[in-house]
Design an enzyme around this catalytic site. Structure first.
Site, PDB file in Angstrom:
ATOM      1  N   ARG A   1      -0.761  -8.725   9.902  1.00 39.02           N
ATOM      2  CA  ARG A   1      -0.128 -10.129   9.373  1.00 39.02           C
ATOM      3  C   ARG A   1       1.162  -9.975   9.883  1.00 39.02           C
ATOM      4  NH1 ARG A   1       3.676  -9.613   5.494  1.00 39.02           N
ATOM      5  NH2 ARG A   1       4.205 -11.504   4.194  1.00 39.02           N
TER       6      ARG A   1
ATOM      7  N   SER B   1       0.929 -14.848   3.541  1.00 35.73           N
ATOM      8  CA  SER B   1       0.944 -13.833   2.716  1.00 35.73           C
ATOM      9  C   SER B   1      -0.442 -13.004   3.048  1.00 35.73           C
ATOM     10  CB  SER B   1       1.249 -14.004   1.282  1.00 35.73           C
ATOM     11  OG  SER B   1      -0.068 -14.809   0.831  1.00 35.73           O
TER      12      SER B   1
ATOM     13  N   GLN C   1       0.863 -23.112  -4.816  1.00 31.46           N
ATOM     14  CA  GLN C   1       1.997 -22.423  -5.102  1.00 31.46           C
ATOM     15  C   GLN C   1       3.365 -23.447  -5.417  1.00 31.46           C
ATOM     16  OE1 GLN C   1       2.565 -19.547  -2.119  1.00 31.46           O
ATOM     17  NE2 GLN C   1       0.858 -18.030  -3.339  1.00 31.46           N
TER      18      GLN C   1
ATOM     19  N   SER D   1      -6.240 -11.661  -9.413  1.00 34.55           N
ATOM     20  CA  SER D   1      -4.944 -11.767  -9.954  1.00 34.55           C
ATOM     21  C   SER D   1      -4.135 -10.987  -9.207  1.00 34.55           C
ATOM     22  CB  SER D   1      -5.046 -11.476 -11.340  1.00 34.55           C
ATOM     23  OG  SER D   1      -3.744 -11.355 -11.924  1.00 34.55           O
ATOM     24  N   ASN D   2      -3.078 -11.810  -8.618  1.00 40.39           N
ATOM     25  CA  ASN D   2      -2.220 -10.854  -7.975  1.00 40.39           C
ATOM     26  C   ASN D   2      -0.995 -10.280  -8.692  1.00 40.39           C
ATOM     27  OD1 ASN D   2      -0.736  -9.708  -5.739  1.00 40.39           O
ATOM     28  ND2 ASN D   2       0.189 -11.652  -4.987  1.00 40.39           N
TER      29      ASN D   2
ATOM     30  N   SER E   1       2.462  -8.633  -7.744  1.00 39.75           N
ATOM     31  CA  SER E   1       3.608  -9.657  -7.026  1.00 39.75           C
ATOM     32  C   SER E   1       4.697  -9.360  -7.953  1.00 39.75           C
ATOM     33  CB  SER E   1       3.306 -11.061  -6.891  1.00 39.75           C
ATOM     34  OG  SER E   1       2.762 -11.555  -8.093  1.00 39.75           O
TER      35      SER E   1
ATOM     36  N   GLY F   1      -2.669  -4.625  -7.391  1.00 38.15           N
ATOM     37  CA  GLY F   1      -1.415  -4.084  -7.771  1.00 38.15           C
ATOM     38  C   GLY F   1      -0.313  -4.064  -6.710  1.00 38.15           C
TER      39      GLY F   1
ATOM     40  N   HIS G   1     -21.096  -7.150 -18.042  1.00 32.94           N
ATOM     41  CA  HIS G   1     -21.618  -6.022 -17.877  1.00 32.94           C
ATOM     42  C   HIS G   1     -23.307  -6.524 -18.401  1.00 32.94           C
ATOM     43  CE1 HIS G   1     -22.825  -2.125 -17.010  1.00 32.94           C
ATOM     44  NE2 HIS G   1     -22.242  -1.347 -17.994  1.00 32.94           N
TER      45      HIS G   1
ATOM     46  N   ASP H   1     -24.453  -4.526 -13.201  1.00 31.37           N
ATOM     47  CA  ASP H   1     -24.481  -3.212 -13.550  1.00 31.37           C
ATOM     48  C   ASP H   1     -23.244  -2.569 -12.596  1.00 31.37           C
ATOM     49  OD1 ASP H   1     -25.577  -2.149 -10.870  1.00 31.37           O
ATOM     50  OD2 ASP H   1     -27.271  -3.197 -11.717  1.00 31.37           O
TER      51      ASP H   1
END
Length: 497
Positions: A306, A321, A393, A414-415, A418, A439, A467, A471
Site C-alpha cells: 500500500r 486505504s 464516504q 465492518s471496519n 477505524s 479491528g 449457522h 457450518d
C-alpha cells in the site's frame, strides 16, 4: 332613426341598472345605450354600437396541493429534514422543494409546477405521510392538475437538476441546496467542474472540490460534550499582615468547587429515520443463530504494498486505504465459497445464490449506522473499488447517500477498528448470511520463519455466519483463504479477472 326611451325614475335606480348591464358586458364591444340628460327626466338612446369603458377583474388562480407520492421500497412515511422554500417563494418545475429522510435513504423532492408557495404543511423533523400534502402551490390557470407523481430526486444519483445560475457570463447549473453549500464554504461555482447531466454541479462535486482544497474528506462535526462551567474565581481578600514570627508554610488549601445543580428533565422522542430501520433490521437478526469465528492476520506485506501504491493513487485523485484490499480479497473468497454470498428465504426452504458481489461497508455517520455497498466487486479492480469507496464516504459524511447505495447488499464488512477496538461480535444484516468485523491494525512482536522476533502489523477479524446453512469448518476455510490473500497480496494476482 334611433329609438328614444324616456325613463322617469330615481337616479340611484338607474345607476344600479346600468352597473348591472356593464357587469354582464364588460371587456367587450356590446350593444349599449347612450344617455341624454333632460331636466327632470333621463333618456336612453338604444340601437347604436358604442365602445364603452373596460372593467378588469382579477381571476383567482388555482391552488394545487402538492402531495408526497410513493417513493418506493414500501416507504409509507418520511421525516422532513430541510425546507428549501418558504411561503411566498416563487418556484419553477424541477426546483427543489424539500429534503426528506426515510428509514432507507435521504431524497430531495422537486416541484412539478410553476407557481408560488402558499402553505407548508410540515415543520422540520416532523413526519410526512405518503399521499398527504407537502405544500400548496398557486399555479397558472393553464396548469391542470392530473394524476400526481411527485418528482423524487436521489441526491447521490441525481442528474436532473434544472435550476440555473448566471456566473461570469456563462450558465452554471445547480440546485439551491448546492448553491447554499458553495456559499457557506466560500466557493465560486464557476470554479467547480460539474459531473451531472449537461455539466450540472452536484453536491458531491462541491464536497470533492473542498477535499482537494483541504486535502481531507469533510466529516460531520464532532459531538460536543456538555460540561459544567468552571468555578468562579474567588476575589482576593485584603493583604494579611506580615507574620511577626517565622512559621512553617501552610498547606495548600483544597479549592472549594461548587457542586453543579442538575436541572435537566427527561424527554421522550419517537424512533424514526435510519434508527427506525436499524430497530427493524436488528429485531429480524435476532432470529438468526450466529456462529462466531475470530482470527488474526499479518498485514506486513500489504502495508509495504500500500505504501508503494498510495502515492500513485493520490496522483489520480483517489485516497487508497486498506479497505479496498479487504473487500477484493473477500470477493475472491466468495468465488470459492458462494454460500457466503447467498440468502435464505423466510421459511428456510430455499437458498438463493447471488451472482453479484455487492459488498457492504458498515459506516458510522451523523445519521447513525449506514451500510452502503460497492456493486459488482467481482468485476472491479482494487483501484476501482477505492474510487467507489471514496464516493460513498464523501456522500455518507454529507448525509447524501441514496437508496441505490444502501440497498442490494449481499455480504458485509465492518471496519470498526477505524474507531477503536480489537475484537467484535458483528450482527448479520438479513437477508445476508455472513458478516466480518475488522479491528485496528497494531504493531506487535511476532516470530518469523527463522524463529526471530520481528515487528508485524496485525489486524484481528471477527466473523459471524448464519449457522443454519454455514457450518464452522466452512467458515474457517473461507477465513483462511481470505487471510492468505491479505498476507501474500501477490497471490491475488492469480485469481484477478
Amino acid at each position: 332613426m334611433a329609438t328614444v326611451i324616456t325613463v322617469r325614475a330615481p337616479f340611484a335606480f338607474l345607476r344600479r341598472l346600468v352597473s348591472a348591464c356593464l357587469h354582464r358586458h364588460c371587456c367587450s364591444t356590446v350593444q349599449t345605450a347612450c344617455f341624454v340628460s333632460r331636466p327632470h327626466s333621463y333618456s336612453l338612446i338604444a340601437g347604436q354600437q358604442h365602445r364603452f369603458f373596460r372593467t378588469s377583474y382579477v381571476a383567482a388562480r388555482p391552488i394545487l396541493q402538492f402531495k408526497l407520492s410513493d417513493i418506493g421500497e414500501g416507504i409509507m412515511e418520511v421525516t422532513v429534514k430541510e425546507w428549501y422554500v418558504k411561503e411566498g417563494d416563487k418556484v419553477s418545475q424541477f426546483d427543489s422543494i424539500c429534503e426528506v429522510q426515510s428509514d432507507k435513504a435521504s431524497v430531495t423532492i422537486t416541484s412539478r409546477y410553476d407557481g408560488i408557495i402558499r402553505k407548508l404543511y410540515h415543520d422540520v423533523d416532523s413526519i410526512a405521510l405518503v399521499g398527504k400534502p407537502l405544500v400548496d402551490i398557486e399555479t397558472e390557470a393553464g396548469q391542470v392538475e392530473g394524476p400526481q407523481e411527485d418528482v423524487v430526486e436521489t441526491p447521490a444519483m441525481s442528474q436532473e437538476e434544472h435550476t440555473h445560475q448566471e456566473i461570469k457570463g456563462h450558465k452554471t447549473q445547480a440546485t439551491p441546496a448546492v448553491r447554499r453549500l458553495a456559499m457557506e464554504n466560500n466557493i465560486k461555482l464557476s470554479e467547480v467542474i460539474g459531473t451531472g447531466k449537461d455539466s450540472r454541479i452536484l453536491k458531491e462535486d462541491i464536497l470533492n472540490f473542498l477535499a482537494r482544497q483541504t486535502g481531507a474528506i469533510l466529516l460531520p462535526a464532532p459531538f460536543q460534550e456538555i460540561r459544567p462551567p468552571p468555578p468562579a474565581a474567588v476575589a482576593p481578600s485584603a493583604p494579611a499582615a506580615k507574620p511577626k514570627e517565622k512559621r512553617s508554610p501552610p498547606s495548600i488549601p483544597t479549592p472549594v468547587i461548587p457542586k453543579p445543580v442538575f436541572t435537566g428533565k427527561d424527554h421522550t422522542e419517537p424512533i424514526k429515520g435510519f434508527q427506525k430501520a436499524m430497530v427493524k433490521t436488528m429485531s429480524a437478526a435476532l432470529k438468526i443463530p450466529h456462529f462466531g469465528y475470530k482470527d488474526e492476520v499479518d498485514l506486513s506485506q500489504l502495508v509495504r504494498l500500500r505504501s508503494e501504491l498510495k502515492g500513485l493513487a493520490e496522483s489520480r485523485g483517489v485516497k487508497l486505504s486498506y479497505m479496498p484490499f479487504f473487500i477484493k480479497a473477500a470477493s475472491l473468497g466468495l468465488l470459492h465459497f458462494p454460500i457466503f454470498n447467498s440468502s435464505l428465504d423466510e421459511n428456510c426452504t430455499n437458498i438463493t445464490y447471488k451472482a453479484a458481489h455487492n459488498i457492504g461497508l458498515a459506516m458510522d455517520t451523523s445519521q447513525g449506522l449506514l451500510v452502503p455497498n460497492v456493486k459488482n466487486v467481482q468485476m472491479l479492480s482494487v483501484f476501482e473499488i477505492a474510487v467507489e469507496l471514496n464516493r460513498l464516504q464523501t456522500l455518507g459524511a454529507a448525509g447524501q447517500l441514496g437508496t441505490a447505495d444502501l440497498t442490494g447488499g449481499t455480504f458485509t464488512l465492518s471496519n470498526i477498528g477505524s474507531i477503536g477496538g480489537t475484537y467484535a461480535k458483528p450482527v448479520i444484516l438479513p437477508p445476508e448470511v455472513a458478516i466480518g468485523a475488522l479491528g485496528k491494525i497494531q504493531v506487535l512482536p511476532r516470530f518469523n520463519h527463522k524463529g526471530e522476533v520481528v515487528k508485524a502489523h496485525i489486524v484481528n477479524v471477527s466473523w459471524s455466519a448464519d449457522h443454519r446453512i454455514i457450518d464452522g469448518a466452512t467458515m474457517c476455510r473461507f477465513s483462511n483463504l481470505w487471510r492468505s490473500y491479505l498476507e501474500n497480496p501477490a497471490s491475488m494476482v492469480l485469481d484477478l479477472k
